[in-house]
Structure formats: structure tokens, C-alpha cells
Write a protein that holds these residues in place. Sequence first.
Motif, PDB file in Angstrom:
ATOM      1  N   ASP A  74     -12.290   4.359   0.603  1.00 52.29           N
ATOM      2  CA  ASP A  74     -12.493   3.791  -0.724  1.00 52.29           C
ATOM      3  C   ASP A  74     -11.821   2.422  -0.732  1.00 52.29           C
ATOM      4  OD1 ASP A  74      -9.746   4.176  -1.071  1.00 52.29           O
ATOM      5  OD2 ASP A  74      -9.996   5.983  -2.269  1.00 52.29           O
ATOM      6  N   LYS A  75     -11.865   1.755  -1.832  1.00 54.49           N
ATOM      7  CA  LYS A  75     -11.346   0.392  -1.895  1.00 54.49           C
ATOM      8  C   LYS A  75      -9.922   0.328  -2.415  1.00 54.49           C
ATOM      9  CE  LYS A  75     -15.878  -1.797  -2.385  1.00 54.49           C
ATOM     10  NZ  LYS A  75     -16.720  -2.716  -3.186  1.00 54.49           N
ATOM     11  N   LYS A  76      -9.286   1.474  -2.528  1.00 53.53           N
ATOM     12  CA  LYS A  76      -7.916   1.520  -3.029  1.00 53.53           C
ATOM     13  C   LYS A  76      -6.932   1.330  -1.886  1.00 53.53           C
ATOM     14  CE  LYS A  76      -4.788   4.415  -5.749  1.00 53.53           C
ATOM     15  NZ  LYS A  76      -4.628   5.700  -6.478  1.00 53.53           N
ATOM     16  N   SER A  77      -5.928   0.496  -2.116  1.00 49.49           N
ATOM     17  CA  SER A  77      -4.871   0.300  -1.124  1.00 49.49           C
ATOM     18  C   SER A  77      -3.898   1.470  -1.195  1.00 49.49           C
ATOM     19  CB  SER A  77      -4.131  -1.017  -1.403  1.00 49.49           C
ATOM     20  OG  SER A  77      -3.131  -1.235  -0.443  1.00 49.49           O
ATOM     21  N   ARG A  78      -3.685   2.142  -0.063  1.00 47.05           N
ATOM     22  CA  ARG A  78      -2.911   3.379  -0.065  1.00 47.05           C
ATOM     23  C   ARG A  78      -1.753   3.323   0.926  1.00 47.05           C
ATOM     24  NH1 ARG A  78      -5.757   7.640  -2.410  1.00 47.05           N
ATOM     25  NH2 ARG A  78      -7.902   7.178  -2.982  1.00 47.05           N
ATOM     26  N   GLN A  99      -7.404  -2.211   4.676  1.00 41.06           N
ATOM     27  CA  GLN A  99      -6.998  -1.993   3.273  1.00 41.06           C
ATOM     28  C   GLN A  99      -5.767  -1.083   3.174  1.00 41.06           C
ATOM     29  OE1 GLN A  99     -10.989  -0.738   1.792  1.00 41.06           O
ATOM     30  NE2 GLN A  99     -10.776  -2.469   0.392  1.00 41.06           N
TER      31      GLN A  99
END
Length: 269
Positions: free
Chosen positions: A29-33, A100
Motif C-alpha cells: 500500500d502507499k502507507k509508510s510503515r 516506502q
Amino acid sequence: MIDIWNGKIPGYKKTDDFAPALEKYLIKDKKSRGTILIFPGGGYTHRADHEGADVARFLNENGFNAFVLHYRVAPYKFPYPLLDALRAVKYIKSKSEPWQLKRDKPAVLGFSAGGHLASMVGTNNDLYRNIYKKKLNENGFKSDQIEAESSEIEALVLSYPVITAGEFAHQGSVENLLGKSPSQKSLNLFATDKNICAETAPTFIWHTADDASVPVENTIQFSNALSNKKIDFESHIFPNGRHGLGLAADNKYVSRWTDLLLDWLEEKF
């Protein structure tokens, strides 16, 4: 598999059919984790499968990007596993933008002998970093963009770790990493509880009291050393459970360690 050394592995034996590599488990997904690097155990003779991919998938399910390091083991000796481990940290940091990943430092999670390797990384001690640099120079490794990254980590997670080279040592790990007659200097480097410094990463550590392979005193001594240096840590000792439990899915009581870890990571990482 990712070649962390870009084809220029220091100390590599050309007759060897194994090369250190990084396996990635990224959440799409496009979330930075947050990111966790895993070192499976295996007494420095192999890398236990159930302490690698299964753990990475568990971390993915709980919102963390994960990597498994396939580091060198015997007949390779110290410091080559350490070289692979520190290089992996640097490599992951160098890919934070395209993958990401959060820019802040990753956490490292190790099991048994992989816990020993993780504890060397997690001390954030210049002693181990200088050994890394010296060995790269000795092998004629030309610095690259990855080497510009720091090997410092944000958090350290140790599962029934090998720690000491003393009375409670796991002799197989000591011999496989250092050889049959190691010097006292080498033994002092092995004993990571003696090399904790003020910069050592906050630590989550767990063990079982009746571990028949790696005595629980390894965790107790490391915890004591963390306490003496005033390093933030959380330690759990469960009364019963065999060595090498991994996620401990077959032990309902000990399997609580994963929930405890997730709570700790949410608080500290």
C-alpha cells in the motif's frame, strides 16, 4: 532474493554455493510503515525456516514491513555474519524511499543464535562497527552509496537469545562462530552483555525458564546489563517451553509473547 553486497561479497569463498541475501516482505500500500529485520536462529550452522518467513508474514499481518536476512554461517567465522547483518541494515535504509519505508531506523528481531547476531547489531556499539569497517578494508571492498548509511537501529527484539561466552554459553554457537580454541579477546567480543553501551537500542527480550539448549541465564545476564546501563528494556521469562519455539503457535501460554511484543512496539517503535 536481494544481493546486499552487489556482487562484491567480502571474504566470499568462490566454491561456496551460498551467498548472503535479503528477502523482503513489504505491505503493498502507499502507507509508510515501520520496518523489522529478522535474523533466524540455527546455532551459526544454518538458518531455521520457521524463524524467518513465518515471522515476516506475522509482522506483515500486524502492520510492519519485514525482511529476513540469510546471513553466512559455518564454515564462515566471525565477523562475517556480523558483516552481513550490518550491511543489511544499511541496505534497507538506502531503499527507504523506493520501498516506502519509514526513514527512521529499523528494528532488528533475532532468534537464538540469530538473537546473538541481533544483539551485536543492537548494541549500536562502535566496537562492532569498527570491526566491520576494518574487515571491509582488509577484503578490499570499495565503499559505495549504501555504505554512506548508518548501521544504527531503533529497537532490538531478542527471542531466547544466545548471549554469553561464559558459564551459561551455548557452546555450539561459540565454536561455530569463533572456532574450537578462541582467544579471550574473541570470547569478550562474543559476550554481548559485556558490550552494551549508552547507545544500545531499547530492547524487548524473552525466554523460557527451562530452555534445555540455551540457558535462560543468557537473557537474565543481558537484562541485568541493560539495567546497569539504564537502557530501556522489557523482559519476559515464561516457566516452560522448549528451545526454538519461534512464534510458539503450539504453546498457548508462551505464544503470548507476540501480543506483548506488538504492545511494546506500539509504545516504543
